[in-house]
Design a protein around this motif. Sequence first.
Motif, PDB file in Angstrom:
ATOM      1  N   LEU A  40      90.294  55.577  95.006  1.00 50.82           N
ATOM      2  CA  LEU A  40      91.702  55.477  94.621  1.00 50.82           C
ATOM      3  C   LEU A  40      92.619  55.483  95.845  1.00 50.82           C
ATOM      4  O   LEU A  40      93.642  54.802  95.860  1.00 50.82           O
ATOM      5  N   GLU A  41      92.228  56.216  96.875  1.00 52.58           N
ATOM      6  CA  GLU A  41      93.006  56.215  98.117  1.00 52.58           C
ATOM      7  C   GLU A  41      92.971  54.829  98.769  1.00 52.58           C
ATOM      8  O   GLU A  41      94.001  54.301  99.198  1.00 52.58           O
ATOM      9  N   LYS A  42      91.794  54.208  98.814  1.00 47.40           N
ATOM     10  CA  LYS A  42      91.670  52.868  99.391  1.00 47.40           C
ATOM     11  C   LYS A  42      92.473  51.839  98.609  1.00 47.40           C
ATOM     12  O   LYS A  42      92.978  50.882  99.172  1.00 47.40           O
ATOM     13  N   GLN A  43      92.592  52.044  97.297  1.00 48.01           N
ATOM     14  CA  GLN A  43      93.378  51.143  96.449  1.00 48.01           C
ATOM     15  C   GLN A  43      94.879  51.388  96.605  1.00 48.01           C
ATOM     16  O   GLN A  43      95.682  50.610  96.115  1.00 48.01           O
ATOM     17  N   GLY A  44      95.244  52.482  97.272  1.00 45.76           N
ATOM     18  CA  GLY A  44      96.652  52.799  97.461  1.00 45.76           C
ATOM     19  C   GLY A  44      97.253  53.619  96.334  1.00 45.76           C
ATOM     20  O   GLY A  44      98.459  53.820  96.288  1.00 45.76           O
ATOM     21  N   ALA A  45      96.426  54.112  95.437  1.00 49.85           N
ATOM     22  CA  ALA A  45      96.930  54.880  94.300  1.00 49.85           C
ATOM     23  C   ALA A  45      97.141  56.353  94.633  1.00 49.85           C
ATOM     24  O   ALA A  45      97.818  57.065  93.897  1.00 49.85           O
ATOM     25  N   LEU A  46      96.567  56.814  95.743  1.00 49.64           N
ATOM     26  CA  LEU A  46      96.685  58.211  96.151  1.00 49.64           C
ATOM     27  C   LEU A  46      96.989  58.313  97.633  1.00 49.64           C
ATOM     28  O   LEU A  46      96.562  57.475  98.419  1.00 49.64           O
ATOM     29  N   HIS A  47      97.724  59.354  97.994  1.00 54.01           N
ATOM     30  CA  HIS A  47      97.871  59.761  99.383  1.00 54.01           C
ATOM     31  C   HIS A  47      96.863  60.876  99.617  1.00 54.01           C
ATOM     32  O   HIS A  47      96.747  61.788  98.801  1.00 54.01           O
ATOM     33  N   ARG A  48      96.141  60.814 100.712  1.00 56.27           N
ATOM     34  CA  ARG A  48      95.292  61.931 101.120  1.00 56.27           C
ATOM     35  C   ARG A  48      96.048  62.658 102.212  1.00 56.27           C
ATOM     36  O   ARG A  48      96.460  62.059 103.207  1.00 56.27           O
ATOM     37  N   ILE A  49      96.236  63.940 102.012  1.00 58.96           N
ATOM     38  CA  ILE A  49      97.055  64.740 102.913  1.00 58.96           C
ATOM     39  C   ILE A  49      96.179  65.820 103.531  1.00 58.96           C
ATOM     40  O   ILE A  49      95.550  66.595 102.816  1.00 58.96           O
ATOM     41  N   LEU A  50      96.137  65.843 104.853  1.00 55.72           N
ATOM     42  CA  LEU A  50      95.382  66.882 105.553  1.00 55.72           C
ATOM     43  C   LEU A  50      96.342  68.002 105.912  1.00 55.72           C
ATOM     44  O   LEU A  50      97.342  67.778 106.586  1.00 55.72           O
ATOM     45  N   THR A  51      96.046  69.193 105.424  1.00 53.92           N
ATOM     46  CA  THR A  51      96.883  70.355 105.683  1.00 53.92           C
ATOM     47  C   THR A  51      96.064  71.397 106.442  1.00 53.92           C
ATOM     48  O   THR A  51      94.853  71.232 106.621  1.00 53.92           O
ATOM     49  N   ASP A  52      96.712  72.471 106.835  1.00 52.24           N
ATOM     50  CA  ASP A  52      96.007  73.565 107.510  1.00 52.24           C
ATOM     51  C   ASP A  52      94.969  74.190 106.582  1.00 52.24           C
ATOM     52  O   ASP A  52      93.972  74.728 107.028  1.00 52.24           O
ATOM     53  N   GLU A  53      95.210  74.105 105.268  1.00 50.75           N
ATOM     54  CA  GLU A  53      94.298  74.681 104.285  1.00 50.75           C
ATOM     55  C   GLU A  53      93.178  73.725 103.887  1.00 50.75           C
ATOM     56  O   GLU A  53      92.253  74.106 103.189  1.00 50.75           O
ATOM     57  N   GLY A  54      93.263  72.480 104.271  1.00 50.16           N
ATOM     58  CA  GLY A  54      92.276  71.471 103.898  1.00 50.16           C
ATOM     59  C   GLY A  54      92.953  70.246 103.315  1.00 50.16           C
ATOM     60  O   GLY A  54      94.164  70.089 103.413  1.00 50.16           O
ATOM     61  N   ALA A  55      92.173  69.398 102.678  1.00 48.33           N
ATOM     62  CA  ALA A  55      92.709  68.148 102.129  1.00 48.33           C
ATOM     63  C   ALA A  55      93.250  68.363 100.726  1.00 48.33           C
ATOM     64  O   ALA A  55      92.730  69.150  99.946  1.00 48.33           O
ATOM     65  N   CYS A  56      94.320  67.626 100.432  1.00 50.11           N
ATOM     66  CA  CYS A  56      94.827  67.541  99.069  1.00 50.11           C
ATOM     67  C   CYS A  56      95.259  66.089  98.853  1.00 50.11           C
ATOM     68  O   CYS A  56      95.309  65.301  99.794  1.00 50.11           O
ATOM     69  N   TRP A  57      95.522  65.750  97.628  1.00 51.49           N
ATOM     70  CA  TRP A  57      95.887  64.381  97.280  1.00 51.49           C
ATOM     71  C   TRP A  57      97.155  64.401  96.458  1.00 51.49           C
ATOM     72  O   TRP A  57      97.474  65.383  95.792  1.00 51.49           O
ATOM     73  N   GLN A  58      97.863  63.270  96.490  1.00 52.22           N
ATOM     74  CA  GLN A  58      99.058  63.116  95.679  1.00 52.22           C
ATOM     75  C   GLN A  58      99.118  61.676  95.195  1.00 52.22           C
ATOM     76  O   GLN A  58      98.814  60.743  95.938  1.00 52.22           O
ATOM     77  N   CYS A  59      99.503  61.513  93.928  1.00 47.00           N
ATOM     78  CA  CYS A  59      99.593  60.176  93.349  1.00 47.00           C
ATOM     79  C   CYS A  59     100.674  59.363  94.032  1.00 47.00           C
ATOM     80  O   CYS A  59     101.692  59.894  94.469  1.00 47.00           O
ATOM     81  N   CYS A  60     100.444  58.068  94.116  1.00 48.63           N
ATOM     82  CA  CYS A  60     101.409  57.134  94.687  1.00 48.63           C
ATOM     83  C   CYS A  60     101.571  55.997  93.701  1.00 48.63           C
ATOM     84  O   CYS A  60     100.634  55.239  93.465  1.00 48.63           O
TER      85      CYS A  60
END
Length: 134
Positions: free
Chosen positions: A54-74
């Motif tokens: 879904l990230e490759k399709q552009g439907a999600l943002h992958r966000i790297l934080t100090d706590e680890g990875a999270c995702w958000q819909c786009c």
Amino acid sequence: MAENKTYSTHQQQAILSCIQTQSGCFTVPGLAAALRERGEKVGTATLYRQLEKLEKQGALHRILTDEGACWQCCDQEDHDCFLLKCERCGRIEHVDCVRLKPLYEHLEDEHGFCINPHKTMLYGLCRICGEAAR
């Protein structure tokens, strides 16, 4: 073999449906818990594969934080969007702004640097934290 394909399709649909109900950023453990609450059994490796797809399709943002990875819909079709992260409360907001395109074009034309809007995050203070700081 056909059963396995149907099972994967069912899992993909369950994951997508669950993601669409998430507000803000979500993590794999949080998504797995939400799926379990719905009675869906989806393995962690499957979740990561689907999120990557879904990230490759552009439907999600992958966000790297100090706590680890999270995702958000786009939901932006052209994906000229970016993320704002509050340095005080940690909230991450997905923003679409037509004023970004000229900036991206300028950076590419004048500086030879092509921005990936899907992975662009700006840091500062959100409105609430900014008002509290005054």
